[in-house]
Design a protein around this motif. Structure first.
Motif, short mmCIF file in Angstrom:
data_model
loop_
_atom_site.label_atom_id
_atom_site.label_comp_id
_atom_site.label_asym_id
_atom_site.label_seq_id
_atom_site.Cartn_x
_atom_site.Cartn_y
_atom_site.Cartn_z
N ARG A 95 -2.99 9.66 -3.38
CA ARG A 95 -2.02 8.95 -4.20
C ARG A 95 -2.25 7.44 -4.15
O ARG A 95 -2.21 6.75 -5.18
CB ARG A 95 -0.60 9.29 -3.74
N LEU A 96 -2.51 6.92 -2.96
CA LEU A 96 -2.76 5.48 -2.84
C LEU A 96 -4.02 5.08 -3.60
O LEU A 96 -4.05 4.05 -4.29
CB LEU A 96 -2.88 5.10 -1.36
N ALA A 97 -5.07 5.90 -3.52
CA ALA A 97 -6.30 5.62 -4.25
C ALA A 97 -6.06 5.68 -5.76
O ALA A 97 -6.60 4.87 -6.52
CB ALA A 97 -7.39 6.61 -3.84
N GLU A 113 -10.28 6.95 1.49
CA GLU A 113 -10.64 7.85 2.58
C GLU A 113 -9.74 7.57 3.78
O GLU A 113 -9.15 6.49 3.88
CB GLU A 113 -12.10 7.72 2.97
N ILE A 114 -9.66 8.54 4.66
CA ILE A 114 -8.93 8.40 5.93
C ILE A 114 -9.94 8.12 7.02
O ILE A 114 -11.01 8.74 7.08
CB ILE A 114 -8.16 9.69 6.26
N MET A 147 -5.66 5.50 9.50
CA MET A 147 -5.71 4.43 8.52
C MET A 147 -6.33 4.94 7.23
O MET A 147 -7.26 5.74 7.24
CB MET A 147 -6.50 3.24 9.06
N VAL A 148 -5.82 4.44 6.11
CA VAL A 148 -6.36 4.76 4.80
C VAL A 148 -7.04 3.53 4.22
O VAL A 148 -6.45 2.44 4.19
CB VAL A 148 -5.26 5.25 3.84
N MET A 204 -2.15 0.97 7.18
CA MET A 204 -1.98 1.47 8.53
C MET A 204 -0.55 1.96 8.73
O MET A 204 0.40 1.18 8.61
CB MET A 204 -2.29 0.39 9.57
N PRO A 205 -0.35 3.27 9.01
CA PRO A 205 1.02 3.74 9.29
C PRO A 205 1.54 3.13 10.58
O PRO A 205 0.82 3.10 11.59
CB PRO A 205 0.84 5.26 9.40
N LEU A 206 2.76 2.66 10.55
CA LEU A 206 3.37 2.04 11.73
C LEU A 206 4.32 2.98 12.46
O LEU A 206 4.88 2.61 13.48
CB LEU A 206 4.10 0.76 11.32
#
Length: 334
Positions: free
Chosen positions: A199-201, A209-210, A215-216, A246-248
């Motif tokens: 979705r972010l891409a 990519e992960i 991190m994406v 980066m998920p926090l």
């Protein structure tokens, strides 16, 4: 090679087809009429036909694993020795997020290879690294910080060079050894993230990519052909816009985004105005390559919030630049 499947244009066509409708709609916001024309004409990335690289031998010589992006071998070395770096907005930078070395290696038609890389260094390492870059016959291109107010404050060095692939890798290893970065290093196998990288891409119109730590990364090449040191370079050599999420928290509800925009001089003001209006912390503005045409300016920025909202804000700034979106690129997301 230990790093898993190669990411190539052929492998990405299926995913790109699935996003074609959404990506083509997003592309309408691109400010360059030429960029729109290239997307409408179905322009594709041809760099993966330039040759091949002895990836296993390169990884062994450098001491770290990599992955392929459209024919470019990208190798990351985490600065585990530095540990965590405190930043603004309560963000902590780690070996997976900003505190690493990255070397992008492109095969050349004559059997040699070109590297364009960036290293993270502590202040007392910087000059030793610069001296070794020069001693190895590589080109020192830039020294700067990404973000202000880091604790400890780290800096980033850019370099490039051309040589036989293995010899080039051996030179890079000697440069890295001027720091305390631990070697060898391996990549996380099958990394996962609470973030929806596809979705972010899709929102950004890039290749996602992960990587380690959840991190994406999303990469969005520019429209024009870039020449670096007299060579037509693959945009995945690092001359593109690169956005890191980066998920926090474990659920991915709170996210730090760090876009690194690639801009011509004429685009800088518009990008900055959008970024400031959307509440981004401007970390820097600089040139990261020398002998580059067209000359590009780069800006690392930072904001914390919801991943989707952040991606849309980045896209608004990105649309002030001339970029090739996913529909034109045949990209791959995994």
């Amino acid at each position: 090679m230990k790093s898993g499947p190669k990411i190539t244009r052929r492998h990405g066509i299926g995913f790109a087809a699935g996003l074609m409708v959404a990506a083509s709609g997003l592309a309408d916001n691109v400010k360059s009429a030429t960029a729109k024309s290239a997307i409408a004409d179905g322009a594709t990335d041809t760099f993966d036909r330039n040759g091949s690289l002895p990836a296993d031998a390169i990884e062994k010589a450098i001491g770290a694993e990599g992955s392929f992006h459209h024919g470019v071998l990208s190798i990351s070395i985490g600065r585990k020795d530095i540990g965590t770096v405190k930043g603004r907005m309560g963000v902590t930078f780690t070996k997976d997020f900003q505190i690493d070395d990255g070397f992008n290696i492109q095969p050349l038609p004559d059997g040699r290879a070109m590297v364009n890389g960036e290293m993270t260094v502590l202040p007392d390492e910087a000059n030793a690294v610069i001296r070794e870059i020069v001693a190895q016959g590589l080109t020192f291109q830039a020294l700067h910080q990404h973000f202000m107010g880091e604790d400890p404050q780290v800096f980033h060095i850019h370099l490039r060079g051309i040589d036989a692939p293995i010899r080039l890798a051996e030179k890079l290893r000697k440069v890295v050894e001027r720091t305390a970065a631990p070697l060898p290093q391996s990549k996380e196998k099958n990394p996962t993230s609470p973030l929806d990288h596809r979705r972010l891409a899709q929102i950004l119109g890039g290749v996602g990519e992960i990587s380690d730590g959840g991190m994406v990364h999303v990469m969005i090449p520019r429209l024009e052909q870039i020449r670096l040191g007299g060579v037509d370079v693959n945009p995945y050599l690092g001359v593109l816009t690169h956005v890191n999420f980066m998920p926090l928290d474990s659920a991915g509800k709170k996210v730090a985004v760090a876009p690194d925009y690639a801009m011509t001089a004429a685009e800088v003001d518009a990008v900055m105005r959008v970024s400031i209006r959307n509440g981004f912390d401007i970390g820097c503005l600089y040139n990261q390559e020398t002998d580059e045409f067209p000359q590009l300016f780069f800006s690392h920025q930072l904001k914390v919030g919801d991943a989707t909202s952040l991606a849309r804000s980045v896209r608004e700034a990105l649309d002030q630049t001339a970029v090739r979106h996913l529909a034109a690129l045949g990209g791959m997301s995994r």
